[in-house]
Design an enzyme around this catalytic site. Structure first.
Site, PDB file in Angstrom:
ATOM      1  N   ARG A 224       4.907  -4.083  10.009  1.00  0.00           N
ATOM      2  CA  ARG A 224       6.268  -4.616  10.062  1.00  0.00           C
ATOM      3  C   ARG A 224       6.189  -6.077  10.522  1.00  0.00           C
ATOM      4  O   ARG A 224       5.345  -6.432  11.358  1.00  0.00           O
ATOM      5  CB  ARG A 224       7.129  -3.831  11.054  1.00  0.00           C
ATOM      6  CG  ARG A 224       7.511  -2.428  10.613  1.00  0.00           C
ATOM      7  CD  ARG A 224       8.509  -2.432   9.459  1.00  0.00           C
ATOM      8  NE  ARG A 224       8.969  -1.093   9.078  1.00  0.00           N
ATOM      9  CZ  ARG A 224       8.439  -0.369   8.095  1.00  0.00           C
ATOM     10  NH1 ARG A 224       7.425  -0.826   7.361  1.00  0.00           N
ATOM     11  NH2 ARG A 224       8.939   0.819   7.816  1.00  0.00           N
ATOM     12  N   HIS A 272       6.556  -6.605   0.414  1.00  0.00           N
ATOM     13  CA  HIS A 272       6.609  -5.254   1.013  1.00  0.00           C
ATOM     14  C   HIS A 272       6.236  -4.172  -0.012  1.00  0.00           C
ATOM     15  O   HIS A 272       6.996  -3.239  -0.253  1.00  0.00           O
ATOM     16  CB  HIS A 272       8.016  -5.000   1.597  1.00  0.00           C
ATOM     17  CG  HIS A 272       8.034  -3.926   2.652  1.00  0.00           C
ATOM     18  ND1 HIS A 272       8.731  -4.032   3.833  1.00  0.00           N
ATOM     19  CD2 HIS A 272       7.435  -2.704   2.695  1.00  0.00           C
ATOM     20  CE1 HIS A 272       8.574  -2.929   4.545  1.00  0.00           C
ATOM     21  NE2 HIS A 272       7.777  -2.117   3.884  1.00  0.00           N
TER      22      HIS A 272
HETATM   23  P1  NAP Z   1       1.139   6.871  12.527  1.00  0.00           P
HETATM   24  O1  NAP Z   1       0.339   7.922  11.869  1.00  0.00           O
HETATM   25  O2  NAP Z   1       2.257   7.273  13.427  1.00  0.00           O
HETATM   26  O3  NAP Z   1       0.122   5.956  13.344  1.00  0.00           O
HETATM   27  C1  NAP Z   1       0.536   4.979  14.225  1.00  0.00           C
HETATM   28  C2  NAP Z   1      -0.654   4.422  14.982  1.00  0.00           C
HETATM   29  O4  NAP Z   1      -0.207   3.338  15.817  1.00  0.00           O
HETATM   30  C3  NAP Z   1      -1.274   5.468  15.923  1.00  0.00           C
HETATM   31  O5  NAP Z   1      -2.672   5.338  15.958  1.00  0.00           O
HETATM   32  C4  NAP Z   1      -0.673   5.091  17.280  1.00  0.00           C
HETATM   33  O6  NAP Z   1      -1.474   5.445  18.397  1.00  0.00           O
HETATM   34  C5  NAP Z   1      -0.618   3.582  17.153  1.00  0.00           C
HETATM   35  N1  NAP Z   1       0.333   3.022  18.117  1.00  0.00           N
HETATM   36  C6  NAP Z   1       1.671   3.215  18.184  1.00  0.00           C
HETATM   37  N2  NAP Z   1       2.191   2.561  19.251  1.00  0.00           N
HETATM   38  C7  NAP Z   1       1.160   1.961  19.872  1.00  0.00           C
HETATM   39  C8  NAP Z   1       1.038   1.167  21.018  1.00  0.00           C
HETATM   40  N3  NAP Z   1       2.109   0.849  21.783  1.00  0.00           N
HETATM   41  N4  NAP Z   1      -0.175   0.720  21.375  1.00  0.00           N
HETATM   42  C9  NAP Z   1      -1.261   1.047  20.638  1.00  0.00           C
HETATM   43  N5  NAP Z   1      -1.228   1.805  19.519  1.00  0.00           N
HETATM   44  C10 NAP Z   1      -0.024   2.260  19.144  1.00  0.00           C
HETATM   45  O7  NAP Z   1       1.781   5.880  11.458  1.00  0.00           O
HETATM   46  P2  NAP Z   1       1.274   5.564   9.979  1.00  0.00           P
HETATM   47  O8  NAP Z   1       1.696   6.609   9.042  1.00  0.00           O
HETATM   48  O9  NAP Z   1      -0.167   5.230  10.050  1.00  0.00           O
HETATM   49  O10 NAP Z   1       2.145   4.259   9.650  1.00  0.00           O
HETATM   50  C11 NAP Z   1       2.058   3.089  10.453  1.00  0.00           C
HETATM   51  C12 NAP Z   1       3.164   2.125  10.091  1.00  0.00           C
HETATM   52  O11 NAP Z   1       2.906   1.518   8.823  1.00  0.00           O
HETATM   53  C13 NAP Z   1       4.549   2.715   9.894  1.00  0.00           C
HETATM   54  O12 NAP Z   1       5.194   2.936  11.138  1.00  0.00           O
HETATM   55  C14 NAP Z   1       5.263   1.674   9.055  1.00  0.00           C
HETATM   56  O13 NAP Z   1       5.948   0.756   9.884  1.00  0.00           O
HETATM   57  C15 NAP Z   1       4.121   0.947   8.346  1.00  0.00           C
HETATM   58  N6  NAP Z   1       4.188   1.117   6.875  1.00  0.00           N
HETATM   59  C16 NAP Z   1       4.307   0.018   6.094  1.00  0.00           C
HETATM   60  C17 NAP Z   1       4.360   0.158   4.720  1.00  0.00           C
HETATM   61  C18 NAP Z   1       4.421  -1.041   3.801  1.00  0.00           C
HETATM   62  O14 NAP Z   1       4.604  -0.882   2.606  1.00  0.00           O
HETATM   63  N7  NAP Z   1       4.244  -2.241   4.294  1.00  0.00           N
HETATM   64  C19 NAP Z   1       4.288   1.434   4.141  1.00  0.00           C
HETATM   65  C20 NAP Z   1       4.175   2.536   4.977  1.00  0.00           C
HETATM   66  C21 NAP Z   1       4.119   2.367   6.350  1.00  0.00           C
HETATM   67  P3  NAP Z   1      -1.751   7.010  18.742  1.00  0.00           P
HETATM   68  O15 NAP Z   1      -2.660   7.499  17.644  1.00  0.00           O
HETATM   69  O16 NAP Z   1      -2.425   6.966  20.047  1.00  0.00           O
HETATM   70  O17 NAP Z   1      -0.415   7.688  18.723  1.00  0.00           O
HETATM   71  C1  GLV Z   2       7.601   1.486   4.192  1.00  0.00           C
HETATM   72  O1  GLV Z   2       7.585   0.408   4.698  1.00  0.00           O
HETATM   73  C2  GLV Z   2       7.555   2.705   4.928  1.00  0.00           C
HETATM   74  O2  GLV Z   2       7.677   2.671   6.160  1.00  0.00           O
HETATM   75  O3  GLV Z   2       7.380   3.767   4.311  1.00  0.00           O
END
Ligand code: NAP
Ligand code: GLV
Length: 309
Positions: A224, A272
């Protein structure tokens, strides 16, 4: 079973066709202002507060993406004790791995510099970077971070990761918590952001943290825009401490035409698209989770609202 649906900025048919296919027995209706008829589930992307306020009849709210920052902004409008469930990979992980691998290899193999040379009709081989020094650090080791790591593993770069809770991932030097951030950043040449946007991670990467990265570092942000202080990144790119950035996300989207990032050649911009929600796969995943919930089973991807992700 009654299901209400609302997704901002998307053609409704694309999702609805997929949901009708995977939930053939459900009554699925597009939510419109004033609709407070009963519903068992809600399927939403950036819904208005009025859709969910007071809806204690819902068994769960499914978010049609991975990030939950937008829906959590609804605050009190979210019905208490109704689980929020996000999309868990469903085809996004491989896209993230493609995007990040592409950006890493572009920098490591110096394609960014060869593009500049080609524009000047310059034939000049550049020395190769030392792979042992070209360390990649991921902020975020969740569903998508792990998939990115799987994609990068093949290339043999030193891999580092940072998360909230301690992790043990094969071939990755893992750091966690506020205490681990400093050492993680100092070890990192290419910083990849794949964290949720929360009160803890907003503005996490400012001039102070960027200065800790190795000189000539690169930034890849697929999480983000709010994680990075944009003015600090721009001045660090201009000073040369940051050699380049590949940015898929921004504080304001679409990125304003007047934004200085457009003018900086060392900053690459995409709109994005690093991981688009794959509608069929996501609808299938949601349908399977609804079936599991109806059987009284536990499902993955439930948002912990106290953590913000
Ligand atoms: P996820 O499975 O919830 O993983 C989040 C990771 O971030 C976990 O390892 C978590 O730690 C870590 N984290 C969260 N808060 C933290 C903090 N304060 N300090 C250190 N580490 C922290 O999420 P995901 O599915 O991988 O997705 C991640 C993000 O990608 C989404 O929230 C979204 O904003 C973004 N995204 C972007 C797109 C795009 O097209 N650009 C698409 C999809 C997603 P723990 O493992 O210890 O909980
Ligand atoms: C896209 O940014 C998502 O969070 O799925």
């Amino acid at each position: 079973m009654n299901i209400i649906y609302y997704a901002a900025g998307v053609q409704p048919e694309i999702w609805l066709d997929a949901f009708h296919h995977y939930l053939p027995d459900a009554q699925i209706r597009r939510w419109q202002e004033g609709d407070d008829a009963p519903a068992d589930y809600a399927l939403v992307w950036k819904p208005p507060a009025a859709m969910l306020r007071g809806r204690r009849d819902l068994k769960a709210i499914f978010i049609l993406g991975a990030g939950v920052d937008a829906i959590l902004q609804l605050g009190d409008a979210l019905p208490a004790n109704v689980p929020l469930i996000r999309v868990d990979d469903a085809g996004m992980g491989v896209q993230m791995a493609e995007y990040v691998s592409h950006a890493v290899l572009r920098y490591f193999r110096r394609f960014d510099e060869y593009e500049v040379q080609q524009n000047a009709q310059l034939w000049r081989p550049l020395p190769a970077y030392d792979k042992a020094e070209f360390s990649i650090g991921l902020l975020g080791l969740g569903v998508l971070g792990n998939r990115i790591i799987d994609g990068l593993r093949e290339f043999g770069f030193p891999l580092f990761g940072w998360s909230r809770s301690p992790k043990n991932i094969d071939g990755v030097s893992c750091y966690s918590g506020a205490d681990g951030l400093d050492a993680f950043l100092r070890a990192t040449q290419v910083l990849v952001l794949i964290l949720p946007l929360t009160t803890d991670t907003e503005n996490l990467i400012d001039a102070t943290q960027l200065a800790k990265l190795k000189s000539g570092a690169y930034i890849i942000n697929v999480a983000r825009g709010g994680h990075i202080v944009e003015a600090d990144l721009l001045s660090m790119v201009q000073s040369g401490h940051i050699a380049g950035a590949t940015l898929d996300v921004f504080r304001e989207e679409p990125l304003a035409l007047t934004h200085p990032f457009w003018q900086e050649k060392r900053i690459r911009i995409t709109p994005h698209i690093s991981a688009l929600t794959v509608r069929k796969e996501s609808a299938k995943q949601i349908a399977e989770k609804i079936a599991a919930l109806e059987r009284g089973e536990v499902v993955v991807g439930v948002v912990d609202q106290s953590k913000g992700y």
